[in-house]
Design a protein around this motif. Sequence first.
Motif, short mmCIF file in Angstrom:
data_model
loop_
_atom_site.label_atom_id
_atom_site.label_comp_id
_atom_site.label_asym_id
_atom_site.label_seq_id
_atom_site.Cartn_x
_atom_site.Cartn_y
_atom_site.Cartn_z
N TYR B 18 0.84 -1.26 -0.13
CA TYR B 18 0.02 -0.26 0.18
C TYR B 18 1.00 1.07 0.00
O TYR B 18 0.51 2.19 -0.76
N ALA B 19 1.92 1.08 0.63
CA ALA B 19 3.03 2.51 0.94
C ALA B 19 3.37 2.76 -0.36
O ALA B 19 3.52 3.76 -0.85
N LEU B 20 3.93 1.69 -1.17
CA LEU B 20 4.28 1.84 -2.56
C LEU B 20 3.61 2.63 -3.41
O LEU B 20 3.75 3.70 -4.08
N ALA B 21 2.21 1.95 -3.33
CA ALA B 21 1.07 2.69 -4.25
C ALA B 21 0.89 4.22 -3.98
O ALA B 21 0.82 4.91 -4.69
N ALA B 22 0.82 4.40 -2.53
CA ALA B 22 0.42 5.67 -1.68
C ALA B 22 1.55 6.72 -2.23
O ALA B 22 1.20 7.85 -2.32
N ILE B 23 2.76 6.12 -2.07
CA ILE B 23 3.78 7.24 -2.22
C ILE B 23 3.89 7.88 -3.78
O ILE B 23 3.98 8.99 -4.11
N GLY B 24 3.47 6.67 -4.78
CA GLY B 24 3.22 7.12 -6.09
C GLY B 24 2.20 8.19 -6.31
O GLY B 24 2.38 9.33 -6.89
N PHE B 25 0.92 7.76 -5.67
CA PHE B 25 -0.20 8.70 -5.73
C PHE B 25 0.30 9.99 -5.29
O PHE B 25 -0.20 11.23 -6.03
N THR B 26 0.96 9.96 -4.18
CA THR B 26 1.31 11.54 -3.44
C THR B 26 2.09 12.28 -4.44
O THR B 26 2.03 13.44 -4.66
N LEU B 27 3.20 11.60 -4.84
CA LEU B 27 4.06 12.35 -5.99
C LEU B 27 3.33 12.66 -7.17
O LEU B 27 3.47 13.89 -7.55
N LEU B 28 2.30 12.07 -7.74
CA LEU B 28 1.68 12.69 -8.68
C LEU B 28 0.80 13.82 -8.28
O LEU B 28 0.81 15.00 -9.05
N TRP B 29 0.13 13.77 -7.22
CA TRP B 29 -0.51 14.92 -6.61
C TRP B 29 0.34 15.95 -6.39
O TRP B 29 -0.09 17.16 -6.87
N GLN B 30 1.43 15.98 -5.55
CA GLN B 30 2.25 17.01 -5.51
C GLN B 30 2.76 17.77 -6.52
O GLN B 30 2.75 18.92 -6.68
N THR B 31 3.41 16.70 -7.55
CA THR B 31 4.18 17.60 -8.56
C THR B 31 2.96 18.27 -9.57
O THR B 31 3.55 19.31 -10.18
N SER B 32 2.05 17.50 -9.89
CA SER B 32 1.15 17.93 -11.01
C SER B 32 -0.17 18.19 -10.58
O SER B 32 -1.25 18.31 -11.46
N GLN B 33 -0.55 18.06 -9.42
CA GLN B 33 -2.00 18.13 -8.84
C GLN B 33 -2.87 17.18 -9.53
O GLN B 33 -4.10 17.27 -9.91
N THR B 34 -2.34 15.99 -10.10
CA THR B 34 -3.09 15.10 -10.62
C THR B 34 -3.54 14.13 -9.74
O THR B 34 -2.97 13.58 -8.95
N ILE B 35 -4.91 14.01 -9.56
CA ILE B 35 -5.44 12.93 -8.84
C ILE B 35 -5.92 11.68 -9.59
O ILE B 35 -6.89 11.78 -10.41
N ASN B 36 -4.86 10.82 -9.50
CA ASN B 36 -5.21 9.50 -10.30
C ASN B 36 -5.90 8.45 -9.83
O ASN B 36 -5.48 7.80 -8.87
#
Lengths: 322, 290, 245
Positions: B18-36
Amino acid sequence: MNPATLRYAAAGIGALVLIALPLGLPDYSHYVLSLWALTTIAAIGLNLTFGYVGQISLGQAAFVGIGAYVTALLTTRGWPLLAAYVLAFAACFALGSGLGYPALRARRPLLPFITLAFGTFVFLVFRNEDWLTGGIYGINRVPRPSLFGLSTAAPLGFYYFCLFNLVVVTAAVWWLRRSPWGRAFAALRANPLRAEAVGIDTRLYTLIAIALGAALGGVAGVLYAALLQYVDPTPFSLTMSVSLLLMVVMGGSGRSLGPFLGAAAAVVLPEGLRFAQNYYLLGYALAVILLMAFWPAGLMGLFDRLLTMVMKLSAASAKAPP
Amino acid sequence: MPEVLQLLVAGLATGAVYALAAIGFTLLWQTSQTINFAQGEFVMLPAFIVLLAMNIGLPFPAAILIGVAASLLVLGFLFKQTVVDRISRHGALPLAIATIALGLVIKEGVKDVAGPAALPFPPLGGTSSLAIGAALLPVHSLIAIVVAVAAIAGLQAFLDRTPLGRSIQATAQNPAVARVLGIPVDRMTRYAFLINAALTALASILVTPVYLASFSNGEWLGLCTFVAALAGGLNLRGAIVGGLALGFIDNLAAAFLSATWRGALPLVILIAVALFRPQGLLGRSEEPAA
Amino acid sequence: MTALLSVNNLTRRFGRRAAVDAVSFEIAPGEILGVVGPGGSGKSILFDCILGRLAPSAGEVRLDGRPVTGMRARDMSRLGVARTFQRAQLFPQLTVRDNLIAAGQERRGSLWSRLVGPPDAGLADTAAEMIAFFRLDGLAVQTAGNLSEGQQKLLDIAMAFMARPRLVVLDEPATDLDETVREPLRERLRAINAQAGTTFVIIERNLDFMASLVTHLLVLAEGRVVALGDVQSVLASGMLASDDG
């Protein structure tokens, strides 16, 4: 004719077409049209949430499901359908506010995730809590109502009953949209800073839109249970929630006619494309991605563009020298 | 206390995924405001690519390489270039809708290609178990923990210690400021998408043996990812803590609660976070009015 | 006579820097207070703190003697405090008339009456008056986003008057307006002040616009009050001489 008269005329013609449409068509088409009408009601609800106040809900299927199960549970125990309407509307309104209230406290968009989690949970309740919902076997023998002594047991009669519901919902939402509430929805969406400065409680109005959207999902569920005459958990999955959201977007979010078009493209069109049935949902979702890339205003936005183009062309040809 | 040890290992194994996937989700959110919203499907898909590669006769390790490479290309590069770049111009809502639709496309696509039945997926390290006292610990879980923790530690070291990693972090923390500082924000964002694709591919290979490969895996995996990321406060450390905590809670619930109530956990956690700590466990509190 | 608005030692810090530094002043009902100071002197931040857009770091704001410090913008609006914005803040997709009605509807009736009552919330006449009063004739059904910059600014100002406010904070009303409109706008503000007794705060760099309108002046520099009082005494003190606009 001024635009308003034109719009009333168009609405009247539309209603007449919907009344005349099933005549002479086989029973199965009455079923499809009924499904379209109730899907449109669920999409109109989601259009309040997404189109009017810009909140994503991924749990509309749960509200449709709650409406359907409430109806099945009550009417198989001899309660009238009216009781199911009242309870479904009230329960979904309350649950919608109960999810919206915490979601709107944070600045981050939490509503899609809270509604997603809610949808997952409700689905599990439908499937696992046999004592209440009958588990995977669901609830059978949901009766169809009689109205003013007219039975709606026949497919055509039930279609007219659905159409009547759709007309009432459309009229109510039309009124809502013209009312100061509708103005507040539009205002908070357009400029929340200014809306707060003129005293509009943006959070309260957003919550109202979310709750009403959920409640209309419940109403659609009432019709769903009566249409199929049995309910089971399968249809009320995430896929239905996502499909309803995509219908709103496909039709044109925030547009009154959007849900009608979006639902037609999702429910009626695949009947004509039987060979592609397995791939239809895939194609629908792909089409939405393309729409988002090129015409985020949806089908209604495309329609507007065509209309302006036609008007410009006709104006140009009228002006052109002989 | 063998059960406790078993629960601990199982919780750590799922939590790390879960942490792996959540880190990726967070990175996308933070760098480009993409809610994937398709993040769950991003974790579901790579396992199927691996199965497909094995189906045409490749050995498991080569199939894994193909799976990771395909993820980087499709879920990283193409996702960013075609979907995100094109649609984010129209605003955050159209992009959110597009990722929701994309999730459905991936789910339905996999169902059409691989069929609706769940397929077995070979676990890294085989199916044997390690006996420690009375406790039986699946070797696969232990390997999953080691691999995921190593990946997370490696990513942290990369982000903290290398100039490129620091630029990505600066972009994640505040894209506007990063731009002023002369950091090529667009390029850093592209890297973030590649990192996300690598993380989801890894998560996919580690988690699929437990759940079996099914087209609908993305629903629950996605939900858990969102909960971990949001409860953590949408920052990298928060995603790690959120993921691990959720892994434990989820395994405890699976052991002691009925399926229905286990399924209620994400809802309960999200509502509790929203009511009592809207900024998340490790999030900084937000300005009350601005 | 109790002050309508009193501000006591209001401070707003950003990091270590105080953008607004222990500002105190009072406004009596019917007064027109001009707030002047060079760009970056804290004028806008001061009023963002007073009107609920920013949370003050310290100090107190009272309306009619009751504390309203840190109150949200919409609650201030309900207490009869309205504001305009330096750059017009409108609902661009709505018509001019709907912009005006939206600006007044929340002060009318109950939430329920706003659903079942008339769609215009009984404000159509008031909106028409405002349209005429602020020279927006013929634009009632225009979409606000399509107006010219000057018309948008006038609409932004007109919106502040829809709810019959007691106190209006005008943030640089003359900016974006062309010369021909400034004089009529000033006349109209004066007329509203004389007829309805509405109190004004006018934040403005254009001293000509203020000169014959305000009764009192507040001069800010670097977040502090450097002069405060009626127009004559502030002008006599010479504190405005160095102001560069």
